[in-house]
Scaffold this motif. Structure first.
Motif, PDB file in Angstrom:
ATOM      1  N   LYS A 216       5.249  40.254  24.393  1.00 13.99           N
ATOM      2  CA  LYS A 216       5.709  41.754  24.379  1.00 13.99           C
ATOM      3  C   LYS A 216       4.949  42.476  25.458  1.00 13.99           C
ATOM      4  CE  LYS A 216       6.135  45.598  21.215  1.00 13.99           C
ATOM      5  NZ  LYS A 216       5.779  46.074  19.739  1.00 13.99           N
ATOM      6  N   GLU A 217       3.617  42.258  25.217  1.00 14.31           N
ATOM      7  CA  GLU A 217       2.706  42.962  26.415  1.00 14.31           C
ATOM      8  C   GLU A 217       3.349  42.734  27.711  1.00 14.31           C
ATOM      9  OE1 GLU A 217      -2.024  43.415  27.467  1.00 14.31           O
ATOM     10  OE2 GLU A 217      -1.285  42.324  25.637  1.00 14.31           O
ATOM     11  N   GLU A 218       3.523  41.339  28.098  1.00 17.12           N
ATOM     12  CA  GLU A 218       4.012  40.899  29.302  1.00 17.12           C
ATOM     13  C   GLU A 218       5.265  41.488  29.777  1.00 17.12           C
ATOM     14  OE1 GLU A 218       2.183  39.536  31.751  1.00 17.12           O
ATOM     15  OE2 GLU A 218       0.376  39.503  30.336  1.00 17.12           O
ATOM     16  N   GLY A 219       6.284  41.993  28.691  1.00 15.06           N
ATOM     17  CA  GLY A 219       7.529  42.187  28.884  1.00 15.06           C
ATOM     18  C   GLY A 219       8.501  41.216  29.159  1.00 15.06           C
ATOM     19  N   LEU A 220       8.156  40.076  28.634  1.00 12.50           N
ATOM     20  CA  LEU A 220       9.176  38.842  28.704  1.00 12.50           C
ATOM     21  C   LEU A 220      10.096  38.644  27.495  1.00 12.50           C
ATOM     22  CD1 LEU A 220       5.909  36.514  29.567  1.00 12.50           C
ATOM     23  CD2 LEU A 220       7.820  37.492  31.238  1.00 12.50           C
ATOM     24  N   SER A 221      11.246  39.559  27.717  1.00 10.01           N
ATOM     25  CA  SER A 221      12.126  39.421  26.708  1.00 10.01           C
ATOM     26  C   SER A 221      12.790  38.223  26.213  1.00 10.01           C
ATOM     27  CB  SER A 221      13.204  40.445  27.054  1.00 10.01           C
ATOM     28  OG  SER A 221      13.022  41.744  27.363  1.00 10.01           O
ATOM     29  N   GLU A 222      13.243  37.267  27.161  1.00 10.87           N
ATOM     30  CA  GLU A 222      13.988  36.086  26.837  1.00 10.87           C
ATOM     31  C   GLU A 222      12.905  35.118  26.407  1.00 10.87           C
ATOM     32  OE1 GLU A 222      15.874  34.244  30.284  1.00 10.87           O
ATOM     33  OE2 GLU A 222      17.257  36.218  30.493  1.00 10.87           O
ATOM     34  N   GLU A 223      11.737  35.225  26.824  1.00  9.53           N
ATOM     35  CA  GLU A 223      10.798  34.183  26.101  1.00  9.53           C
ATOM     36  C   GLU A 223      10.390  34.706  24.705  1.00  9.53           C
ATOM     37  OE1 GLU A 223      10.596  35.414  28.970  1.00  9.53           O
ATOM     38  OE2 GLU A 223      10.344  33.838  30.666  1.00  9.53           O
ATOM     39  N   ARG A 224      10.506  35.972  24.437  1.00  5.40           N
ATOM     40  CA  ARG A 224      10.392  36.432  22.995  1.00  5.40           C
ATOM     41  C   ARG A 224      11.452  35.870  22.039  1.00  5.40           C
ATOM     42  NH1 ARG A 224       9.523  42.683  23.750  1.00  5.40           N
ATOM     43  NH2 ARG A 224       9.249  42.883  21.582  1.00  5.40           N
ATOM     44  N   VAL A 225      12.688  35.819  22.721  1.00  4.34           N
ATOM     45  CA  VAL A 225      13.861  35.277  22.114  1.00  4.34           C
ATOM     46  C   VAL A 225      13.553  33.912  21.338  1.00  4.34           C
ATOM     47  CG1 VAL A 225      16.474  35.005  22.037  1.00  4.34           C
ATOM     48  CG2 VAL A 225      15.290  37.034  22.831  1.00  4.34           C
ATOM     49  N   LEU A 226      13.227  33.065  22.681  1.00  4.86           N
ATOM     50  CA  LEU A 226      12.800  31.642  22.263  1.00  4.86           C
ATOM     51  C   LEU A 226      11.615  31.533  21.227  1.00  4.86           C
ATOM     52  CD1 LEU A 226      12.831  30.440  25.941  1.00  4.86           C
ATOM     53  CD2 LEU A 226      14.708  29.748  24.395  1.00  4.86           C
ATOM     54  N   LEU A 227      10.837  32.163  21.217  1.00  4.99           N
ATOM     55  CA  LEU A 227       9.852  32.224  20.391  1.00  4.99           C
ATOM     56  C   LEU A 227      10.168  32.459  18.925  1.00  4.99           C
ATOM     57  CD1 LEU A 227       6.607  32.060  20.061  1.00  4.99           C
ATOM     58  CD2 LEU A 227       6.553  34.544  20.117  1.00  4.99           C
ATOM     59  N   LEU A 228      11.084  33.537  19.045  1.00  2.00           N
ATOM     60  CA  LEU A 228      11.542  34.012  17.574  1.00  2.00           C
ATOM     61  C   LEU A 228      12.459  32.890  16.961  1.00  2.00           C
ATOM     62  CD1 LEU A 228      12.263  37.514  18.083  1.00  2.00           C
ATOM     63  CD2 LEU A 228      10.524  36.715  16.647  1.00  2.00           C
ATOM     64  N   ASP A 229      13.208  32.312  17.850  1.00  5.67           N
ATOM     65  CA  ASP A 229      14.346  31.146  17.338  1.00  5.67           C
ATOM     66  C   ASP A 229      13.240  29.992  16.787  1.00  5.67           C
ATOM     67  OD1 ASP A 229      16.716  32.462  18.008  1.00  5.67           O
ATOM     68  OD2 ASP A 229      16.615  31.681  19.915  1.00  5.67           O
ATOM     69  N   ALA A 230      12.213  29.640  17.664  1.00  6.37           N
ATOM     70  CA  ALA A 230      11.636  28.769  17.034  1.00  6.37           C
ATOM     71  C   ALA A 230      10.653  28.946  15.879  1.00  6.37           C
ATOM     72  CB  ALA A 230      10.563  28.281  18.237  1.00  6.37           C
ATOM     73  N   TRP A 231      10.410  30.100  16.105  1.00  2.00           N
ATOM     74  CA  TRP A 231       9.444  30.714  14.783  1.00  2.00           C
ATOM     75  C   TRP A 231      10.618  30.620  13.438  1.00  2.00           C
ATOM     76  CZ3 TRP A 231       6.454  36.038  14.648  1.00  2.00           C
ATOM     77  CH2 TRP A 231       5.545  36.132  13.551  1.00  2.00           C
ATOM     78  N   LYS A 232      11.877  31.017  13.618  1.00  2.00           N
ATOM     79  CA  LYS A 232      12.777  31.137  12.623  1.00  2.00           C
ATOM     80  C   LYS A 232      12.853  29.728  12.125  1.00  2.00           C
ATOM     81  CE  LYS A 232      17.352  32.414  11.692  1.00  2.00           C
ATOM     82  NZ  LYS A 232      18.671  33.169  11.990  1.00  2.00           N
ATOM     83  N   THR A 233      13.081  28.700  12.942  1.00  2.00           N
ATOM     84  CA  THR A 233      13.194  27.399  12.568  1.00  2.00           C
ATOM     85  C   THR A 233      12.116  26.748  11.747  1.00  2.00           C
ATOM     86  OG1 THR A 233      14.726  27.120  14.526  1.00  2.00           O
ATOM     87  CG2 THR A 233      13.833  25.105  13.315  1.00  2.00           C
ATOM     88  N   PHE A 234      10.999  27.318  12.158  1.00  2.00           N
ATOM     89  CA  PHE A 234       9.682  26.702  11.684  1.00  2.00           C
ATOM     90  C   PHE A 234       9.574  27.376  10.198  1.00  2.00           C
ATOM     91  CE2 PHE A 234       5.241  27.775  10.453  1.00  2.00           C
ATOM     92  CZ  PHE A 234       4.735  26.506  10.463  1.00  2.00           C
ATOM     93  N   GLU A 235       9.942  28.621  10.055  1.00  2.00           N
ATOM     94  CA  GLU A 235       9.923  29.145   8.544  1.00  2.00           C
ATOM     95  C   GLU A 235      11.084  28.505   7.666  1.00  2.00           C
ATOM     96  OE1 GLU A 235       7.535  30.867   7.685  1.00  2.00           O
ATOM     97  OE2 GLU A 235       6.733  31.986   9.247  1.00  2.00           O
ATOM     98  N   LYS A 236      12.089  28.196   8.050  1.00  3.56           N
ATOM     99  CA  LYS A 236      13.228  27.630   7.402  1.00  3.56           C
ATOM    100  C   LYS A 236      12.915  26.223   6.822  1.00  3.56           C
ATOM    101  CE  LYS A 236      17.529  29.612   9.105  1.00  3.56           C
ATOM    102  NZ  LYS A 236      18.737  29.379   9.928  1.00  3.56           N
ATOM    103  N   THR A 237      11.761  25.530   7.688  1.00  2.00           N
ATOM    104  CA  THR A 237      11.234  24.268   7.271  1.00  2.00           C
ATOM    105  C   THR A 237      10.245  24.278   6.305  1.00  2.00           C
ATOM    106  OG1 THR A 237      11.973  23.456   9.539  1.00  2.00           O
ATOM    107  CG2 THR A 237      10.571  22.160   8.281  1.00  2.00           C
ATOM    108  N   LYS A 238       9.210  25.332   6.647  1.00  7.83           N
ATOM    109  CA  LYS A 238       8.060  25.042   5.988  1.00  7.83           C
ATOM    110  C   LYS A 238       7.835  26.604   5.223  1.00  7.83           C
ATOM    111  CE  LYS A 238       6.067  21.564   8.919  1.00  7.83           C
ATOM    112  NZ  LYS A 238       4.687  20.921   9.448  1.00  7.83           N
TER     113      LYS A 238
END
Length: 315
Positions: A216-238
């Motif tokens: 967020k600080e670096e202003g990387l929007s697409e990377e934030r979306v990728l991170l949130l997708d991975a985070w969501k998958t992680f939370e669904k699993t564990k």
């Protein structure tokens, strides 16, 4: 060199004819020797002819001659294929010390070659030499220039994980993040913390949060979306339903925008459409402008509806 390639294959076919059809190994060896004597090795060389000649010596059970030829090939040709072939030969013979010597020479000639470093480390790991393997990886990542550093760092981290060294793996992730804040490194770090060897769910979420704040600080929007997708998958699993909901709350809206295209000289080429992301937790002027645009769009839609109703009343 291009013109020599067909010429070299003629020599190879000639040598194979003598070996396989005429069953004359001495004559086949002479053919290879003659071919090697006419190639201008100071200008260019062919690893294939060196390897074929050495393999013929191996088939003749003359290991001394094969080693001499491959050593000469390293000196005169010095290509990666020669090193790999020589190492494979010595490894098949169980000559580990010779393999180590060859890897040392290989890496002196090509210190940027990550594949060479990785294979050397894997050799020591297969022998149960954990400290040697760790020292090789440590020396490798300290090189000033590497062709595939991501592969080397991954191999080093995977090695420490396989050894059950969670603290060392964690320190490697931190060192890697000091060099690059790539989203894939953050995701891998968080997933590692979520394993049995890692710190657990709490530590994994802490890494995800750190990564999100950094991107967020670096202003990387697409990377934030990728991170949130991975985070969501992680939370669904564990994780649990609340954790998934919290991550979904951070997911952005996709917005179509326009921008002016320009060439290298700064001349305008016309407008192009692109997609941007608006995150719920973004604030400041960007969020304020977006709110104004949303209100303007609603007002325009309302006016269009009123005009349609007015037209229908006139009818």
């Amino acid at each position: 060199k291009e013109y020599w390639k067909r010429y070299i294959y003629l020599w190879i076919y000639y040598a194979l004819y003598e070996e396989l059809q005429m069953d004359d190994l001495d004559r086949a060896t002479q053919v290879y020797q003659m071919c090697l004597s006419i190639i201008p090795h100071k200008k260019f060389s062919f690893s294939k002819i060196w390897i074929y000649a050495a393999k013929l010596y191996v088939r003749r059970r003359d290991l001394v001659a094969a080693r001499k030829l491959l050593g000469r090939a390293i000196g005169q040709c010095g290509k990666e294929k020669i090193f790999l072939e020589y190492i494979t030969l010595e490894q098949s013979l169980g000559e580990i010390d010779r393999c180590r010597t060859l890897y040392n020479n290989y890496l002196k000639a090509m210190p940027h070659n990550c594949q060479a470093w990785s294979k050397y480390g894997q050799l020591e790991k297969s022998l149960g030499e954990s400290e040697r393997c760790r020292a090789i990886f440590e020396l490798a990542v300290s090189q000033p220039a590497l062709d595939m550093p991501e592969m080397l760092w991954k191999g080093f981290i995977d090695f420490e994980i396989d050894e059950g060294e969670a603290d060392k793996a964690r320190k490697l992730y931190e060192r890697l993040l000091e060099r690059t804040g790539h989203v894939k490194v953050w995701i891998s770090f968080a997933q590692f913390e979520g394993t049995e060897l890692g710190g657990g769910l709490k530590e994994a979420r802490a890494v995800f949060n750190r990564a999100y704040d950094h991107l967020k600080e670096e202003g990387l929007s697409e990377e934030r979306v990728l991170l949130l997708d991975a985070w969501k998958t992680f939370e669904k699993t564990k994780g649990d339903a609340k954790a998934v909901e919290d991550v979904e709350f951070r997911m952005p809206r996709r917005i179509k925008r326009k921008r002016m295209q320009t060439d290298e000289n700064g001349n305008e080429l016309g407008w192009e459409e692109y997609f941007d992301y608006h995150f719920p937790d973004d604030d400041g002027a960007g969020a304020g402008n977006l709110k104004i645009l949303e209100m303007a769009a609603k007002w325009k839609k309302m006016k269009e509806t009123e005009n349609e109703d007015s037209d229908s009343d006139d009818d």
